[in-house]
Design a protein around this motif. Structure first.
Motif, short mmCIF file in Angstrom:
data_model
loop_
_atom_site.label_atom_id
_atom_site.label_comp_id
_atom_site.label_asym_id
_atom_site.label_seq_id
_atom_site.Cartn_x
_atom_site.Cartn_y
_atom_site.Cartn_z
N ASP A 184 0.43 -1.25 -0.14
CA ASP A 184 0.02 0.03 0.11
C ASP A 184 0.77 1.35 0.42
N GLU A 185 2.10 1.49 1.07
CA GLU A 185 2.91 2.43 0.40
C GLU A 185 2.97 2.35 -0.44
N VAL A 186 4.18 1.35 -1.32
CA VAL A 186 4.05 1.67 -2.87
C VAL A 186 3.75 2.17 -3.17
N ILE A 210 -5.68 -1.87 -3.12
CA ILE A 210 -6.43 -2.55 -4.55
C ILE A 210 -7.46 -2.61 -5.28
N VAL A 211 -8.05 -1.44 -3.96
CA VAL A 211 -8.72 0.10 -4.69
C VAL A 211 -8.06 0.94 -5.91
N LEU A 212 -6.53 0.88 -5.65
CA LEU A 212 -5.34 2.14 -6.06
C LEU A 212 -5.26 1.24 -7.63
N LEU A 213 -5.78 -0.33 -7.41
CA LEU A 213 -4.99 -0.77 -8.56
C LEU A 213 -6.19 -1.15 -9.66
N ALA A 230 4.68 20.42 11.25
CA ALA A 230 4.96 21.35 10.01
C ALA A 230 3.78 21.06 9.45
N GLY A 231 3.06 20.16 9.58
CA GLY A 231 1.61 19.71 9.14
C GLY A 231 1.46 19.16 7.64
N LEU A 232 2.15 18.45 7.01
CA LEU A 232 2.16 17.84 6.00
C LEU A 232 2.17 16.68 6.27
N ARG A 233 0.80 16.69 5.03
CA ARG A 233 0.88 15.07 4.92
C ARG A 233 0.13 14.18 3.96
N ARG A 234 0.67 13.42 3.54
CA ARG A 234 0.11 12.85 2.36
C ARG A 234 -1.53 11.65 1.92
N GLY A 235 -2.30 12.81 0.77
CA GLY A 235 -2.86 12.50 0.80
C GLY A 235 -3.72 11.12 0.79
N ARG A 236 -4.77 10.51 0.95
CA ARG A 236 -5.33 9.22 1.85
C ARG A 236 -4.55 8.46 0.15
N ASP A 237 -4.98 8.70 -0.98
CA ASP A 237 -4.42 7.77 -2.18
C ASP A 237 -3.22 8.53 -2.91
N GLY A 238 -3.38 8.97 -2.62
CA GLY A 238 -1.57 9.68 -3.03
C GLY A 238 -0.85 11.53 -2.36
N TRP A 239 -0.10 11.72 -3.61
CA TRP A 239 0.22 13.16 -3.31
C TRP A 239 -0.69 14.01 -4.17
N ARG A 240 -1.10 13.72 -5.12
CA ARG A 240 -2.39 14.75 -5.89
C ARG A 240 -3.19 15.56 -5.15
N GLU A 241 -3.71 14.92 -3.92
CA GLU A 241 -4.00 15.99 -3.31
C GLU A 241 -3.71 15.90 -1.65
N PHE A 242 -2.83 16.52 -1.19
CA PHE A 242 -2.40 16.16 0.09
C PHE A 242 -2.42 17.68 1.35
N LEU A 243 -2.69 17.30 2.76
CA LEU A 243 -2.79 18.02 3.73
C LEU A 243 -1.69 18.75 3.72
N VAL A 244 -2.49 19.91 4.84
CA VAL A 244 -1.62 20.85 5.16
C VAL A 244 -2.08 21.74 6.36
#
Length: 760
Positions: free
Chosen positions: A452-454, A527-530, A683-697
């Protein structure tokens, strides 16, 4: 992982049942200058390859350990610049590594089921300026002789005899004759007195013993090991006894020894991370059953005035030197820091220097453990313990680009899977760790979480297609171990809590069961990402199984009257037992406030200290920040007294310890995972649930840190976040094709590509 045709070359080795450090050599003629040349080369266990006396590339400790029954990695290099018209030489030196280890040890590497003699395989394809082509491959016609290293061990060290190698012509002479030890790599060297190599013939084996393995051969994907830095040690003042050198910090690597006088000089060099009370180097390891540990024995002379280990590495800060012949006044020592050549994924600066030091210590601890797979200590074990990475994974990918190494490691875990679906707690493994220190789902659940991380971090969901079936089989195995309470047992739990020398003192079914639930949810998300995952279980079914496990944890461990999670029938309070349900979001809504209040009360009653092992320290500070206690989180992190991290760093350490009392290892990353909290909440930077296309600050406003800046390299580009709580401002640079969801007090905004400033 690109497959390589194994028939391009033959496996070769040297005569003898178990050859030590054989040198393998072939010379060939080129009728014209080369225009291109691609070398594919590998060895079992560790090799160094040379073209006309030059290393084929700058890497070391190639190709990385695998289960050689299943998979062997092949290294690739463009070597056209090293070739010329006329006579050329391709040379390969082999060391044991872990593949052919002879050192007895608790993990039984010397008894690995794939163990066999060292051997080499190479294919060199050359295109010439006259339009012709030429191929050089390992096989008949290669020559071999024992090399000048008479013993090598990843644990014991190396023995360098000095002198040259047998042969005639330029640089000829026997090993004791003072010949140039590099002469065999030149075209004018006469190897007629060398032996013929033994060649594996598919279907019949080598000329003695069983056939060489027929594994899947693939191009190496993980980042290779390189020398990253040279260190000049200082001599520690001592009234008597051996000379002791101090590198200034714990590193992974080795030393280069150079003779500055006429010699000869024979000496021992013992390496260790700590000093004993008498000032000598502490090089004890109860797990290694050999008379030596991390000790090089070296002979230097005028014809061979320089040596550095070729097939092993060490974890050390101190080196103890003792002359056996000659004077150490003639010796110059340089420390060489060596680890995987990983791109840096982030940088962090802050107005609070302690946060910077903490982040740097975590990066150094990680780097010292990156040698083809993430290991647990560069000195004592060098094993790929999966539980260390299960808690450290977010910090690992935040610090370095690990996509290649993690892909390789996922394959190692799948290659080691048993028919019943079970996995070992270390990978690769020598048929150890299925019963020893097992079952331990807090370790072996790494495989589905890693996939999932990859997929999420790097967008490489094809890893799920490659190893999803193995992850499914493993989770099915764990679900089949449920007891009458619907829980899953483990023997390790929240490892190395304060006051505990090993497994956690509480009922370990809580951490084990929640680890399997985490794995189920991770695989469901992967699996959802695949696309087109028809051969894998439905995400809904996996999430349903996870929910069943989480409900069982609440039934057995949650005391609804007191609002705490505790062992059945016990009133003993443990922070990790309450942290994990909060972190996983399984606490019933009506119980969250009570569970949190008891957690805060226990921390404050301990003087702002935790009582956590490696699992608890990963989730303690994020849980506090998520529930409005960011100031307390920082007080725990910065507490100057033990058990805590600041005491380690202020004692002069630049890496993290393995355990809270009397630490064995001084370069262990699994206690440094609060660095994730610094990145994701300060710093508040977090990857979005499905990746970096939408991320949280979303920096925690309750953390009393003035300025912090974090840059993070992602698959979409670089993100830069700067938070200044003193002026209530936040700036963020959003890469093209992505969005940032910014959350600060009173404001929530979705920002597109470009540079933005937000004031609250």
């Amino acid at each position: 992982m690109t497959d390589i045709d194994p028939t391009l070359a033959r496996w070769i080795t040297a005569p003898g049942e178990d050859p030590q450090n054989p040198l393998l050599r072939a010379s060939f003629e080129l009728s014209a200058p080369p225009t291109s040349a691609r070398l594919l080369v590998t060895g079992l266990g560790v090799f160094r390859a040379f073209v006309n006396g030059e290393p084929y590339r700058s890497t070391r400790l190639d190709p990385g350990l695998t289960d050689a029954r299943r998979r062997v990695l092949v290294c690739e290099a463009d070597v056209a610049a090293l070739l010329h018209r006329g006579t050329n030489v391709l040379g390969i030196a082999l060391g044991r590594g872990f593949h052919a280890m002879t050192t007895p040890n608790v993990w039984r590497w010397e008894q690995a089921p794939w163990r066999g003699p060292v051997r080499a395989w190479a294919h060199l394809r050359i295109e010439l300026a006259d339009g012709s082509s030429h191929a050089v491959t390992t096989g008949s016609g290669w020559r071999t002789i024992p090399g000048p290293i008479s013993h090598d061990s990843m644990y014991e060290g190396e023995v360098f005899e000095g002198g040259g190698v047998g042969g005639g012509g330029v640089g000829g002479g026997g090993a004791a004759g003072g010949a140039d030890p590099t002469a065999w790599l030149r075209g004018d060297f006469d190897d007629s007195s060398w032996d013929e190599v033994l060649v594996d013939r598919p279907g019949s084996g080598a000329r003695r013993g069983p056939a060489a393995p027929e594994p899947r051969m693939q191009l190496q994907v993980q980042e290779p090991v390189v020398v990253r830095e040279e260190l000049t040690p200082r001599v520690l003042p001592r009234e008597d006894g051996p000379m002791v050198l101090d590198m200034g910090r714990v590193i992974a690597g080795w030393c280069r020894y150079e003779l500055t006088g006429p010699g000869p000089l024979e000496f021992s060099a013992v390496h260790g991370e700590k000093l004993r009370e008498d000032g000598r180097v502490d090089a004890d390891d109860e797990h290694i059953h050999a008379p030596r540990f991390q000790e090089d024995l070296v002979r230097l002379e005028s014809a061979a005035p320089r040596f550095e280990p070729q097939f092993s590495y060490k974890g050390f800060r101190y080196v103890e030197l003792e002359a056996r012949r000659g004077s150490l006044d003639q010796l110059e020592v340089t420390g060489l820091l060596a680890h995987a050549d990983l791109p840096v994924a982030s940088t962090l600066t802050s107005s609070d220097p302690y946060l910077e030091r903490f982040d740097q210590a975590m990066r150094a601890s990680l780097a010292n453990n990156m040698h083809h797979v993430p290991t647990d200590t560069p000195m004592h074990e060098k094993n790929g313990w999966t539980g260390d990475a299960l808690t450290g994974l977010a910090a690992m990918t935040a610090s370095f680009d690990l996509r290649g190494m993690l892909r390789k490691w996922a394959a190692d875990q799948a290659d080691g899977q048993r028919p019943d679906g079970s996995l070992s707690v270390i990978a690769p493994n020598p048929d150890w760790g299925y019963q020893e220190l097992s079952p331990a789902p807090e370790w072996t659940t790494l495989l589905p979480v890693l996939l999932d991380e990859v997929a999420s971090e790097y967008g490489e969901a094809d890893a799920v297609r490659e190893h999803g079936a193995a992850a499914t089989a493993y989770l099915t195995y764990e679900l089949g171990r449920r007891d009458e309470d619907g829980l899953i047992s483990g023997v390790l739990g929240d490892y190395l809590t304060p006051g505990s020398p090993g497994p956690a003192p509480e009922d370990k079914r809580l951490t084990a069961t929640l680890a399997v639930a985490q794995g189920l949810r991770a695989l469901a998300h992967a699996i959802v990402l695949l696309d087109e995952a028809d051969d894998l279980p439905s995400p809904g079914r996996l999430r349903e199984d996870a929910g069943t496990l989480e409900a069982a944890v609440n039934t057995v461990f949650l005391d609804t009257d007191r609002g705490v999670y505790r062992d059945p029938g016990s009133t003993v309070y443990r922070q990790t037992s309450n942290l994990l349900p909060l972190a996983r979001g399984i606490v019933p809504s009506g119980q969250v406030d009570a569970v949190l209040a008891h957690l805060v009360e226990d921390i404050e009653a301990r003087g702002d200290h935790h009582d956590c092992g490696h699992i608890g320290v990963r989730y303690l500070l994020p849980v506090l920040s998520a529930h409005g206690h960011g100031a307390l989180a920082l007080r725990v992190l910065a507490n100057p007294t033990a058990p805590g991290w600041r005491a380690w760093l202020e004692a002069g350490n630049s890496t993290f310890m393995e355990m809270w009392e009397n630490p064995r290892s001084c370069s262990h990353y699994f206690m440094g995972t609060p660095s994730t909290w610094i990145h994701e909440h300060v710093a508040g930077l977090r990857r979005g649930r499905d990746g970096w296309r939408e991320f949280l600050v979303a920096p925690d406003p309750e953390v009393p840190v003035g300025r912090i800046e974090l840059t993070r390299t992602t698959v979409h580009g670089e993100i830069d976040v700067e938070v200044d709580r003193d002026s209530s401002t936040l700036t963020v640079t959003v890469p093209e094709g992505t969005h940032a969801r910014v959350v600060v007090p009173g404001i929530e905004q979705l920002l597109g590509p470009g540079a933005h400033a937000v004031t609250w």
